[in-house]
Write an enzyme that holds these catalytic residues in place. Sequence first.
Site, short mmCIF file in Angstrom:
data_model
loop_
_atom_site.label_atom_id
_atom_site.label_comp_id
_atom_site.label_asym_id
_atom_site.label_seq_id
_atom_site.Cartn_x
_atom_site.Cartn_y
_atom_site.Cartn_z
N ALA A 1 10.42 -11.49 -3.89
CA ALA A 1 9.96 -10.60 -2.82
C ALA A 1 9.06 -9.51 -3.39
O ALA A 1 8.02 -9.17 -2.80
CB ALA A 1 11.15 -9.99 -2.10
N LEU A 2 9.45 -8.95 -4.54
CA LEU A 2 8.63 -7.91 -5.18
C LEU A 2 7.24 -8.45 -5.52
O LEU A 2 6.23 -7.80 -5.26
CB LEU A 2 9.31 -7.42 -6.46
CG LEU A 2 10.43 -6.39 -6.28
CD1 LEU A 2 11.18 -6.18 -7.58
CD2 LEU A 2 9.87 -5.07 -5.76
N ASP B 1 -11.08 4.96 3.94
CA ASP B 1 -11.35 3.75 4.71
C ASP B 1 -12.15 4.17 5.94
O ASP B 1 -11.65 4.92 6.78
CB ASP B 1 -10.04 3.08 5.14
CG ASP B 1 -9.31 2.47 3.96
OD1 ASP B 1 -9.97 2.13 2.96
OD2 ASP B 1 -8.07 2.35 4.02
N GLU C 1 -14.22 -5.28 0.28
CA GLU C 1 -13.69 -4.35 1.28
C GLU C 1 -14.80 -3.38 1.68
O GLU C 1 -14.85 -2.26 1.17
CB GLU C 1 -12.49 -3.56 0.71
CG GLU C 1 -11.26 -4.41 0.51
CD GLU C 1 -9.98 -3.58 0.34
OE1 GLU C 1 -8.92 -4.18 0.20
OE2 GLU C 1 -10.06 -2.33 0.36
ZN LIG Z 1 -8.62 1.52 1.45
#
Ligand SMILES: [Zn+2]
Length: 308
Positions: A182-183, A205, A253
């Site tokens: 899970a980690l 952002d 991103e």
């Molecule tokens: Zn960010």
Amino acid sequence: MSQDRRPSGAPPRRMQLSPAARRAAAARRRKRIRRNRILFALAVLAVVLVVVLGVRALFSLGGGKTDGSSVPESSSGSAAAPTPTPAASTSVDFTDARMILVNNNMGLPEGYTVETQTADENTGKQLQTEAAQSFAAMQAAAKLDGVSLILQSGYRSVEYQQGLFDQQVEKMIKTGKSEEEALAAAQKVVAKPGHSEHSTGYAADILTDSYRVMDSLFAETDAYTWLTEHAAEYGFIERYPLDGEPITGIFFEPWHWRYVGAENAAEIKKSGRCLEAFWALYGSSAGSAPESGSGSSDSGSDAGSSAA
Ligand SMILES: [Zn+2]
């Protein structure tokens, strides 16, 4: 192979030279010798220069410390290396707090603190004080150009990040994973506490009225175009560019921008490198050159934060 095909004319005749002509010939000979000596000296100088520059380049690249993690110049892409010499130099001061590097492999320094203030009055999101003021100025300038900029996510404390991360681990355990599994899985969705750039106070952002989703399609908005043209003037650089994933460990991103100050942003933008590559190339004196992370994307934590 290379035979001398001189026309077989009459051999040059030995002529009796007058004393004046002999003196002139001797002078010419001396001149030629002098010229050859100067050329030789210049050649030696050139060799010395190349060696010195080479040694300096080696030192500035590896910082005398070879942990083999410096990113080769060629790896950072397209139109790099405009200079023929390998000497690397920049006016950027890497001890500048605004140049801090945090990624999957490099956590926040022990006891890190930062002063923040509201950067976007509409969303109430905060950034480090100077970054916040600069963001507000940038937002106002964009507005004059008819472009809306929205600070969707800014400063996030390590505790907040820890909360996001723990939630994600819980979710993974509920799907039947062991704690260890899970980690590992959570790290691919949410940045580990202390490893989110948002906890530095310098990460923003940015979205826009017409497109409020943090995905790669933000790159098609006029807000993104405006940012690529003007953000550096306000000290913000694109943090996870399209081709940067092999180095940053994070996929494209286009909404995630990083404040480094206008003078540093200009240098980094000019270099065409992402922050990790810029650090690896020029920031060796600060040690621990970055490694590329794998998997754990900042976008997951952003998504988590906006969902929360
Ligand atoms: Zn960010």
